[in-house]
Design an enzyme around this catalytic site. Structure first.
Site, PDB file in Angstrom:
ATOM      1  N   HIS A 472      70.011  -1.735 -35.229  1.00 18.47           N
ATOM      2  CA  HIS A 472      69.364  -2.311 -34.218  1.00 18.47           C
ATOM      3  C   HIS A 472      70.399  -2.870 -33.234  1.00 18.47           C
ATOM      4  O   HIS A 472      70.729  -2.643 -31.975  1.00 18.47           O
ATOM      5  CB  HIS A 472      68.174  -3.271 -34.323  1.00 18.47           C
ATOM      6  CG  HIS A 472      67.599  -3.872 -33.516  1.00 18.47           C
ATOM      7  ND1 HIS A 472      66.464  -3.351 -32.943  1.00 18.47           N
ATOM      8  CD2 HIS A 472      68.079  -5.152 -32.495  1.00 18.47           C
ATOM      9  CE1 HIS A 472      66.106  -4.474 -31.898  1.00 18.47           C
ATOM     10  NE2 HIS A 472      66.990  -5.159 -31.642  1.00 18.47           N
ATOM     11  N   GLU A 473      71.220  -3.915 -33.915  1.00 17.01           N
ATOM     12  CA  GLU A 473      72.299  -4.613 -33.011  1.00 17.01           C
ATOM     13  C   GLU A 473      73.269  -3.575 -32.386  1.00 17.01           C
ATOM     14  O   GLU A 473      73.774  -3.907 -31.227  1.00 17.01           O
ATOM     15  CB  GLU A 473      72.647  -6.025 -33.856  1.00 17.01           C
ATOM     16  CG  GLU A 473      71.629  -6.861 -34.247  1.00 17.01           C
ATOM     17  CD  GLU A 473      70.812  -7.336 -32.960  1.00 17.01           C
ATOM     18  OE1 GLU A 473      71.112  -7.463 -31.826  1.00 17.01           O
ATOM     19  OE2 GLU A 473      69.510  -7.693 -33.172  1.00 17.01           O
ATOM     20  N   HIS A 476      72.142  -2.212 -29.201  1.00 11.83           N
ATOM     21  CA  HIS A 476      72.474  -3.096 -28.105  1.00 11.83           C
ATOM     22  C   HIS A 476      73.852  -3.214 -27.772  1.00 11.83           C
ATOM     23  O   HIS A 476      74.225  -3.124 -26.534  1.00 11.83           O
ATOM     24  CB  HIS A 476      72.074  -4.627 -28.483  1.00 11.83           C
ATOM     25  CG  HIS A 476      70.599  -4.995 -28.274  1.00 11.83           C
ATOM     26  ND1 HIS A 476      70.047  -4.643 -27.417  1.00 11.83           N
ATOM     27  CD2 HIS A 476      69.886  -5.624 -29.368  1.00 11.83           C
ATOM     28  CE1 HIS A 476      68.661  -5.144 -27.607  1.00 11.83           C
ATOM     29  NE2 HIS A 476      68.711  -5.553 -28.992  1.00 11.83           N
ATOM     30  N   HIS A 479      74.891  -0.307 -25.686  1.00  9.51           N
ATOM     31  CA  HIS A 479      74.184  -0.325 -24.290  1.00  9.51           C
ATOM     32  C   HIS A 479      75.471  -1.165 -23.374  1.00  9.51           C
ATOM     33  O   HIS A 479      75.384  -0.836 -22.359  1.00  9.51           O
ATOM     34  CB  HIS A 479      72.925  -1.214 -24.240  1.00  9.51           C
ATOM     35  CG  HIS A 479      72.150  -1.063 -23.143  1.00  9.51           C
ATOM     36  ND1 HIS A 479      70.913  -1.815 -22.969  1.00  9.51           N
ATOM     37  CD2 HIS A 479      72.318  -0.255 -22.201  1.00  9.51           C
ATOM     38  CE1 HIS A 479      70.602  -1.691 -22.038  1.00  9.51           C
ATOM     39  NE2 HIS A 479      71.367  -0.681 -21.245  1.00  9.51           N
TER      40      HIS A 479
END
Ligand SMILES: [Zn+2]
Length: 685
Positions: A472-473, A476, A479
């Protein structure tokens, strides 16, 4: 100003990649450096506002986007340090600086001459010959200024600035209070009986925690999530589970210096006043005006769609847990500190799956290789470790990020372990954001996790949930790293907040792909790939306990929305409010919430997720629907889908309107069915 010239925060950073010179920096450097950088930023802004030439995109919007870089550099470093490795000295600076930084922000946004120039350009935006990105940047700045009070009358602006200053002080205190409660608590396991039921990996983590806290060779459970959750899952000692659970869920709710009850109440009261100054009835309406959802009605409709079916599922789950307890001859009423314990037992019986057999296949080092490998197969990226580069803590690893053509596109820091100087949770942030405006810089991105470190000489083994957090991280992180825009205002994760969880949640899907698991989920001792039978079991158990998880999340999101939808002030006592609200919506008491109000840092340790805890579910509609594009293409690494994903989701930042970005990636708008299916809330046929 002799000090300013010897202050490493103000000198050029002639370091690899322009990383902060961590070793040279002391907490005492920050206040004088901030003072200097704030003054420099104001001088830059005054020059833009006072420019005798007529406003143009370049002399106003692009110029605003370019200014304040020294301040950004110091501010990013400061906030990363206070989050990842704070100290009493840094906390002192944080407390003193929070209102100063808020006042600076108000001065910036309420600069009338500056706003007039932006307003003129905004009115002419169709005639300026702007690129699509420039137009979006102009609209964003205009909106930012309006939302920060640029259009308010002078008296209202004065009050607005006071509110923002007070909110900055309160949100800083809120986070510090939670950390204080987390650092203060320790459950020492003194005897073998105290550790009853704990598998070896949990014991190893408790031994490491004892070492970290200077307790020698004891066993210690901390309030870190990666300690508490396994303890509640495995400990046979109901009395100790209750003790741990009560400590975990009462963070911020103790009389004395670290009490968050009044802090949160004052925050809610002030947010309501802030919203009313803008002409909104409540803070939720103000916050939601800058989201994809757009309104309370849209959020409520989404949350309602999952709430009732999730409650039904949770009730079924609770019955099964109760039955299992009975079968063990235990006539108990299921309490919140029992749920995870019995759920694990049911999982073992029903799916022949237990955490202790899964974890050996998920050593941290291999899972890090897995995220890098997925990034390479999707986007051609290579992560090259730079062991010689030391940053703020020896546990943090530094990587160069190189594109397929070997160009350096970013720097990635990975800070994976829990420690008492780090705030709880997991997050991504930046030391520097990508942009091409004003020189052009590559991003420096960091991921923080709070994994319980393995004992000395032993690897850190992740649970499947932990591995999901890592993915998940990292989503990010991508991104931020893949950002490919001109203007910093729309760079990377600077998107609408109900879009920001899309790149992260989407990336979690790759962890569940059998081909990723076969390649990377390897036994830490034998190197053997995870057996097909275990993957099959993991998949069959995917929906297990989803009623519980969904209820805990949705209850937190509903309470958040209700608290920020209050239209009368002062805000009520938040503990009573939470209790009444949970009762009103019929929340099952034995499930609890993801975050209670007194330690709900998403809402109160900043404003990023206030009236915004729903965003995870909003983004889940997008990620579940979005990943189906790969399923439809027949491969989780389909190059054409990956190329669209990169261009429209990971690289475009906020340069595109988010619904349009999603449609450009997917070829159509999203539908909620894949999300409902993913959570097991509709018929699986
Ligand atoms: Zn996230």
């Amino acid at each position: 100003m002799t000090f300013a010239t010897s202050n490493p925060l103000l000198l050029p950073w002639n370091t690899p990649y322009g990383l902060p010179p961590f070793e040279a920096i002391d907490a005492a450097h920050f206040e004088p450096a901030f003072e200097h950088a704030l003054a420099q930023h104001l001088a830059e802004v005054d020059a833009i506002a006072g420019n005798p030439e007529a406003p143009s995109f370049d002399n106003t919007i692009a110029a605003i986007d370019r200014c304040g870089r020294l301040l950004d550099r110091i501010d990013s470093l400061f906030h990363n340090l206070t989050a990842s490795d704070t100290s009493p000295a840094l906390q002192g600076v944080e407390t003193r600086m929070a209102p100063v930084l808020a006042a600076h922000s108000s001065t910036f946004f309420m600069n009338r001459a500056l706003f007039e120039r932006i307003d003129v350009l905004h009115a002419q935006r169709d005639q300026l010959g702007l690129t699509a990105e420039q137009r979006r940047v102009l609209e964003r700045y205009h909106f930012d200024f309006v939302r920060a009070g640029a259009k308010l009358a002078p008296a209202a602006q004065t009050r607005y600035a006071q509110i923002m200053g007070r909110l900055a002080a309160l949100t800083t205190r809120f986070g510090q209070n939670v950390l204080a409660d987390e650092s203060a608590f320790q459950l020492v396991l003194r005897t073998e009986a105290d550790a009853a039921g704990l598998p070896e990996f949990v014991r190893a983590a408790t031994r490491q925690a004892a070492l970290d806290r200077g307790l020698g060779d004891g066993m210690l459970v901390t309030l870190s999530r990666s300690h508490i959750v396994p303890f509640l899952t495995f400990s046979e000692r109901r009395d100790l589970r209750e003790q741990a659970w009560r400590a975990w869920t009462s963070r911020g709710e103790h009389d004395g210096d670290h009490d968050n009850r009044e802090v949160a109440r004052e925050i809610l009261t002030l947010r309501n006043e802030q919203a009313r100054l803008h002409g909104f009835a409540c803070y939720a309406d103000y916050a939601l005006a800058d989201t994809m959802a757009g309104s309370q009605a849209a959020v409520t409709a989404l949350l309602k769609q999952v709430w009732e079916p999730a409650k039904t599922r949770a009730a079924d789950e609770q019955q099964a847990l109760q039955a299992l307890a009975l079968s063990r001859g235990e006539t108990i009423t299921l309490e919140p500190w029992d749920w995870r314990f019995y759920a694990e037992k049911v999982r073992q019986v029903r799916y022949d799956l237990d955490e202790a057999t899964i974890k050996p296949y998920f050593p941290l080092a291999r899972m890090v290789e897995a995220v890098f490998d997925c990034a390479q197969r999707l986007f051609g990226l290579r992560f090259v470790e730079q062991p010689a580069i030391k940053v703020y803590h020896p546990d943090v690893k530094v990587y160069e990020v190189r594109a397929a053509d070997d160009a350096l596109i970013g720097v990635f820091l990975h800070d994976n372990f829990a420690r008492s100087s780090k705030r709880s949770g997991a997050w991504m942030s930046s030391f520097r954001r990508q942009s091409r405006n004003g020189g052009g810089v590559i991003p420096i991105v960091i991921n923080n996790n709070n994994f319980a470190k393995g004992a000395p000489g032993e690897p850190t083994l992740l649970s499947f949930d932990d591995a999901q957090t890592l993915f998940h991280e990292f989503g990010h992180g991508l991104h931020g790293l893949l950002s490919n825009v001109t203007y910093e205002r729309v760079s990377g994760t600077a998107v609408l907040r109900d879009f920001v969880e899309l790149p992260s949640q989407l990336f979690e899907h790759w962890l569940s792909e059998p081909e990723v698991l076969k390649r990377h989920a390897r036994h830490f001792q034998t190197g053997e790939a995870i057996p097909d039978a275990l993957i099959e079991k993991l998949h069959r158990a995917r929906l297990f306990n989803q009623g519980y998880e969904t209820v805990r999340y949705t209850a937190s999101a509903l309470v958040d929305m209700a608290a920020h939808a209050l239209t009368s002030t002062p805000a009520p006592d938040i503990v009573a409010f939470e209790r009444d609200e949970l009762e009103r919506i019929g929340a099952p008491a034995a499930a609890g919430m993801n975050h209670r109000m007194t330690h709900f840092q998403h809402l109160f340790a900043g404003s990023g997720y206030a009236a915004g805890y729903y965003v995870y579910l909003w983004a889940e509609v997008l990620d579940a629907d979005g990943f189906d594009a790969f399923v439809e293409a027949g491969s989780p690494f389909d190059p054409a889908v990956a190329a669209r994903l990169r261009e429209f989701i990971y690289a475009s930042g906020n340069s595109l309107e988010p619904s349009a970005a999603y449609r450009a990636f997917r070829g159509r708008g999203p539908t909620p069915e894949p999300m409902l299916k993913q959570r097991g809330l509709v018929d699986q046929s």
